[in-house]
Write a protein that holds these residues in place. Sequence first.
Motif, PDB file in Angstrom:
ATOM      1  N   VAL A   1       0.814  -1.181  -0.038  1.00  0.00           N
ATOM      2  CA  VAL A   1       0.056  -0.038  -0.030  1.00  0.00           C
ATOM      3  C   VAL A   1       0.843   1.292  -0.011  1.00  0.00           C
ATOM      4  CG1 VAL A   1      -0.257   0.288   2.574  1.00  0.00           C
ATOM      5  CG2 VAL A   1      -2.077   0.690   1.041  1.00  0.00           C
ATOM      6  N   GLU A   2       2.095   1.260   0.470  1.00  0.00           N
ATOM      7  CA  GLU A   2       3.210   2.332   0.454  1.00  0.00           C
ATOM      8  C   GLU A   2       3.895   2.546  -1.050  1.00  0.00           C
ATOM      9  OE1 GLU A   2       4.486   1.219   5.005  1.00  0.00           O
ATOM     10  OE2 GLU A   2       5.639   0.835   3.251  1.00  0.00           O
ATOM     11  N   ALA A   3       3.032   1.957  -2.022  1.00  0.00           N
ATOM     12  CA  ALA A   3       3.369   2.285  -3.553  1.00  0.00           C
ATOM     13  C   ALA A   3       4.714   1.571  -3.803  1.00  0.00           C
ATOM     14  CB  ALA A   3       3.337   3.594  -3.845  1.00  0.00           C
ATOM     15  N   TRP A   4       5.109   0.412  -3.096  1.00  0.00           N
ATOM     16  CA  TRP A   4       6.531  -0.146  -3.725  1.00  0.00           C
ATOM     17  C   TRP A   4       5.985  -1.447  -3.992  1.00  0.00           C
ATOM     18  CZ3 TRP A   4       7.984  -4.339  -0.772  1.00  0.00           C
ATOM     19  CH2 TRP A   4       7.769  -4.490   0.672  1.00  0.00           C
ATOM     20  N   SER A   5       6.733  -2.409  -4.913  1.00  0.00           N
ATOM     21  CA  SER A   5       6.370  -3.633  -5.409  1.00  0.00           C
ATOM     22  C   SER A   5       7.564  -4.542  -5.550  1.00  0.00           C
ATOM     23  CB  SER A   5       5.482  -3.687  -6.677  1.00  0.00           C
ATOM     24  OG  SER A   5       6.455  -2.914  -7.555  1.00  0.00           O
ATOM     25  N   MET A   6       7.373  -5.860  -5.284  1.00  0.00           N
ATOM     26  CA  MET A   6       8.347  -6.795  -5.728  1.00  0.00           C
ATOM     27  C   MET A   6       7.637  -7.934  -6.442  1.00  0.00           C
ATOM     28  SD  MET A   6      10.216  -7.489  -2.041  1.00  0.00           S
ATOM     29  CE  MET A   6      11.505  -6.130  -1.337  1.00  0.00           C
ATOM     30  N   VAL A   7       8.529  -9.006  -6.833  1.00  0.00           N
ATOM     31  CA  VAL A   7       7.865 -10.362  -7.299  1.00  0.00           C
ATOM     32  C   VAL A   7       8.796 -11.418  -6.643  1.00  0.00           C
ATOM     33  CG1 VAL A   7       8.063 -11.904  -9.563  1.00  0.00           C
ATOM     34  CG2 VAL A   7       7.552  -9.584  -9.767  1.00  0.00           C
ATOM     35  N   LEU A   8       7.773 -12.256  -6.080  1.00  0.00           N
ATOM     36  CA  LEU A   8       8.203 -13.248  -5.059  1.00  0.00           C
ATOM     37  C   LEU A   8       7.814 -14.771  -5.594  1.00  0.00           C
ATOM     38  CD1 LEU A   8       7.563 -11.212  -2.050  1.00  0.00           C
ATOM     39  CD2 LEU A   8       9.694 -11.489  -2.857  1.00  0.00           C
ATOM     40  N   PRO A   9       8.732 -15.663  -5.224  1.00  0.00           N
ATOM     41  CA  PRO A   9       8.209 -17.165  -5.387  1.00  0.00           C
ATOM     42  C   PRO A   9       7.930 -17.878  -4.350  1.00  0.00           C
ATOM     43  CG  PRO A   9      10.735 -16.935  -5.335  1.00  0.00           C
ATOM     44  CD  PRO A   9      10.201 -15.259  -4.830  1.00  0.00           C
ATOM     45  N   TRP A  10       6.569 -17.695  -3.937  1.00  0.00           N
ATOM     46  CA  TRP A  10       6.144 -18.596  -2.887  1.00  0.00           C
ATOM     47  C   TRP A  10       5.794 -19.924  -3.088  1.00  0.00           C
ATOM     48  CZ3 TRP A  10       6.119 -14.829   0.877  1.00  0.00           C
ATOM     49  CH2 TRP A  10       5.699 -13.762   0.796  1.00  0.00           C
ATOM     50  N   ILE A  11       5.987 -20.660  -2.082  1.00  0.00           N
ATOM     51  CA  ILE A  11       5.705 -22.138  -2.009  1.00  0.00           C
ATOM     52  C   ILE A  11       4.385 -22.150  -1.001  1.00  0.00           C
ATOM     53  CG2 ILE A  11       6.320 -24.546  -1.575  1.00  0.00           C
ATOM     54  CD1 ILE A  11       9.194 -23.462  -2.365  1.00  0.00           C
TER      55      ILE A  11
ATOM     56  N   GLY B   1       6.585 -21.547   2.415  1.00  0.00           N
ATOM     57  CA  GLY B   1       7.868 -21.318   1.963  1.00  0.00           C
ATOM     58  C   GLY B   1       7.937 -20.222   0.861  1.00  0.00           C
ATOM     59  N   ILE B   2       9.332 -19.934   0.549  1.00  0.00           N
ATOM     60  CA  ILE B   2       9.660 -19.014  -0.507  1.00  0.00           C
ATOM     61  C   ILE B   2      11.146 -19.025  -0.779  1.00  0.00           C
ATOM     62  CG2 ILE B   2      10.720 -17.467   1.254  1.00  0.00           C
ATOM     63  CD1 ILE B   2       9.406 -14.970  -0.318  1.00  0.00           C
ATOM     64  N   TYR B   3      11.727 -19.178  -2.295  1.00  0.00           N
ATOM     65  CA  TYR B   3      12.625 -19.345  -2.758  1.00  0.00           C
ATOM     66  C   TYR B   3      13.103 -20.814  -2.543  1.00  0.00           C
ATOM     67  CZ  TYR B   3      13.335 -14.158  -3.066  1.00  0.00           C
ATOM     68  OH  TYR B   3      12.972 -12.782  -3.464  1.00  0.00           O
ATOM     69  N   GLY B   4      12.324 -21.912  -2.606  1.00  0.00           N
ATOM     70  CA  GLY B   4      12.524 -23.201  -2.507  1.00  0.00           C
ATOM     71  C   GLY B   4      12.692 -23.716  -1.047  1.00  0.00           C
ATOM     72  N   ARG B   5      12.876 -22.463  -0.029  1.00  0.00           N
ATOM     73  CA  ARG B   5      13.109 -23.042   1.246  1.00  0.00           C
ATOM     74  C   ARG B   5      11.838 -22.810   2.155  1.00  0.00           C
ATOM     75  NH1 ARG B   5      18.736 -23.646   2.046  1.00  0.00           N
ATOM     76  NH2 ARG B   5      19.791 -23.087   0.282  1.00  0.00           N
ATOM     77  N   GLU B   6      11.778 -23.331   3.233  1.00  0.00           N
ATOM     78  CA  GLU B   6      10.931 -22.812   4.636  1.00  0.00           C
ATOM     79  C   GLU B   6      10.939 -21.497   4.487  1.00  0.00           C
ATOM     80  OE1 GLU B   6      11.798 -25.103   8.045  1.00  0.00           O
ATOM     81  OE2 GLU B   6      11.567 -27.050   7.034  1.00  0.00           O
ATOM     82  N   LEU B   7       9.773 -21.037   4.989  1.00  0.00           N
ATOM     83  CA  LEU B   7       9.453 -19.530   5.273  1.00  0.00           C
ATOM     84  C   LEU B   7      10.187 -18.892   6.219  1.00  0.00           C
ATOM     85  CD1 LEU B   7       7.375 -17.543   3.617  1.00  0.00           C
ATOM     86  CD2 LEU B   7       5.812 -17.913   5.570  1.00  0.00           C
ATOM     87  N   PRO B   8      11.143 -17.855   6.050  1.00  0.00           N
ATOM     88  CA  PRO B   8      11.897 -17.109   7.196  1.00  0.00           C
ATOM     89  C   PRO B   8      10.855 -16.432   8.056  1.00  0.00           C
ATOM     90  CG  PRO B   8      12.847 -16.815   4.928  1.00  0.00           C
ATOM     91  CD  PRO B   8      11.471 -17.560   4.833  1.00  0.00           C
ATOM     92  N   LYS B   9      11.166 -16.110   9.002  1.00  0.00           N
ATOM     93  CA  LYS B   9      10.529 -15.407  10.089  1.00  0.00           C
ATOM     94  C   LYS B   9       9.911 -14.079   9.751  1.00  0.00           C
ATOM     95  CE  LYS B   9      12.124 -18.401  13.826  1.00  0.00           C
ATOM     96  NZ  LYS B   9      12.653 -18.488  15.365  1.00  0.00           N
TER      97      LYS B   9
END
Length: 328
Positions: A150-160, A224-232
């Motif tokens: 909502v703060e007007a920034w963006s990314m692309v992320l590989p979720w699992i 998960g994300i980036y092929g690994r378990e989800l970081p905290k």
Amino acid sequence: MTFIRIPKSREVSENEITSETIYFNRRRFLKTLVGAGIGASLIPLAGCQKSSSEAALAASLDLPKISSFHTNPAFAKVDRPICDRELAGRYNNFYEYGSTKNIWLKAQKLPTENWQVEVTGLVKNPRTYDLDDLKKTFPLEERIYRFRCVEAWSMVLPWIGFPMKSLIEAVEPTSAAKFVRFTSFYDSDVTKGPGLHLGSLPWPYTEGLRIEEMANELAFFAVGIYGRELPKQHGAPIRMVLPWKYGFKGAKSIVKIEFVDTQPATFWNTVVPKEYDFEANVNPTKPHPRWSQATEKFISKGPGLSWEFKETLPYNGYGEYVASLYRV
């Protein structure tokens, strides 16, 4: 020294990635409540040399790989590059741990052992899942999604993770269930919030969806994300991912999912209802009261924090999946 690189060879400071005007005005209501501002100093994203902080960041991201998942071909790529893993791992909103982007270290205090998610309310099959239950019950897949804050920034992320509709099918909501409330982990000794000691903030963090939104093909639980378990810092061990909505709708570290018959109260909609509506769909024609949503700062490359302006797309580019949910 690390610089932010943008087109036309202009170099700017880190705080401009989400400007102080946008980022701290979002929380200006806190000043009104307590008569004090939020400190604007941020820890630099990277130093010129390797440091113990960088080693700790790497350790927080180098979690076990998820051995069994497939890539969903419908969401295998987008027309933008995936954000660097280290950059995405140190540039986060997680209000339970503070009001700056650099909360990744504080988030490591989250206790994830023996995690359970209670699914209850207006369902035929209420159940409490542990993480192994979730991973065994619901086949995991990778989806590459745009993420829009909502703060007007963006990314692309590989979720699992797995589609939310799979959980709906498993617990079988009754006909009386119209909405779903999601509750995040909260412990006042661990999740201290912005540090302003505001007893009036509506902890724990809660979010909500109409049941039709939760059943949509895009709605996703990430483990998960980036092929690994989800970081905290990304909301371990399970979080909501709703790519057509602003990021604050994606509750992190979920401990309870409740099917209810009326629209539930949610954190930001309760705190600032005029600025953060319940629906919160990405809409370039509907500005936030203090900034435009027509464009966004797209973050992708590292090791420095770089960004470029992109036009914001209706529903963050996912209108073909969700627009029908909102037609009058």
